[in-house]
Design a protein around this motif. Sequence first.
Motif, PDB file in Angstrom:
ATOM      1  N   ASP A 110     -34.357 -32.816 -31.869  1.00  0.00           N
ATOM      2  CA  ASP A 110     -35.824 -32.941 -31.244  1.00  0.00           C
ATOM      3  C   ASP A 110     -36.002 -30.804 -31.692  1.00  0.00           C
ATOM      4  O   ASP A 110     -34.746 -30.346 -30.379  1.00  0.00           O
ATOM      5  CB  ASP A 110     -34.789 -33.370 -30.216  1.00  0.00           C
TER       6      ASP A 110
ATOM      7  N   ASP B 145     -36.082 -40.510 -35.751  1.00  0.00           N
ATOM      8  CA  ASP B 145     -36.995 -39.382 -35.654  1.00  0.00           C
ATOM      9  C   ASP B 145     -36.833 -37.986 -35.386  1.00  0.00           C
ATOM     10  O   ASP B 145     -36.022 -37.639 -35.147  1.00  0.00           O
ATOM     11  CB  ASP B 145     -37.902 -40.121 -33.838  1.00  0.00           C
TER      12      ASP B 145
ATOM     13  N   LYS C 157     -38.907 -34.637 -33.533  1.00  0.00           N
ATOM     14  CA  LYS C 157     -39.555 -34.755 -32.544  1.00  0.00           C
ATOM     15  C   LYS C 157     -39.831 -33.000 -32.837  1.00  0.00           C
ATOM     16  O   LYS C 157     -38.865 -32.025 -32.626  1.00  0.00           O
ATOM     17  CB  LYS C 157     -39.640 -34.704 -31.278  1.00  0.00           C
ATOM     18  N   GLU C 158     -40.959 -32.456 -33.165  1.00  0.00           N
ATOM     19  CA  GLU C 158     -41.918 -31.093 -32.911  1.00  0.00           C
ATOM     20  C   GLU C 158     -41.647 -30.691 -34.734  1.00  0.00           C
ATOM     21  O   GLU C 158     -42.504 -31.398 -35.356  1.00  0.00           O
ATOM     22  CB  GLU C 158     -39.719 -30.335 -32.698  1.00  0.00           C
TER      23      GLU C 158
ATOM     24  N   HIS D   7     -43.073 -36.755 -34.437  1.00  0.00           N
ATOM     25  CA  HIS D   7     -43.969 -36.216 -33.595  1.00  0.00           C
ATOM     26  C   HIS D   7     -43.899 -34.696 -33.828  1.00  0.00           C
ATOM     27  O   HIS D   7     -42.963 -34.295 -33.291  1.00  0.00           O
ATOM     28  CB  HIS D   7     -43.971 -36.828 -32.212  1.00  0.00           C
ATOM     29  N   GLY D   8     -45.113 -34.519 -34.714  1.00  0.00           N
ATOM     30  CA  GLY D   8     -45.147 -33.003 -35.076  1.00  0.00           C
ATOM     31  C   GLY D   8     -45.509 -32.565 -36.034  1.00  0.00           C
ATOM     32  O   GLY D   8     -46.364 -33.048 -36.966  1.00  0.00           O
TER      33      GLY D   8
END
Length: 66
Positions: free
Chosen positions: A10, A24, A26-27, A42-43
């Motif tokens: 993250d 996962d 994120k970024e 997600h990124g």
Amino acid sequence: MIGGYAAGVDGVEVGTLFNMVKNDVKEVQVSGFINVVGGKVHGAQVAGFHNNVGDSLTGAQVAGFS
């Protein structure tokens, strides 16, 4: 660091050769050769050779080969 392995990211992950994430991301994930993610991204993923996502990607992938 040559590479890294994490359960999840993250934020930002940078490896000179590879990055591997069990779940996962994120970024942002950046490596000189390959990024591998078991879950969702997600990124952005940027690699000199190849990016691999086990589930789905929302964002962008950039790689020199694949």
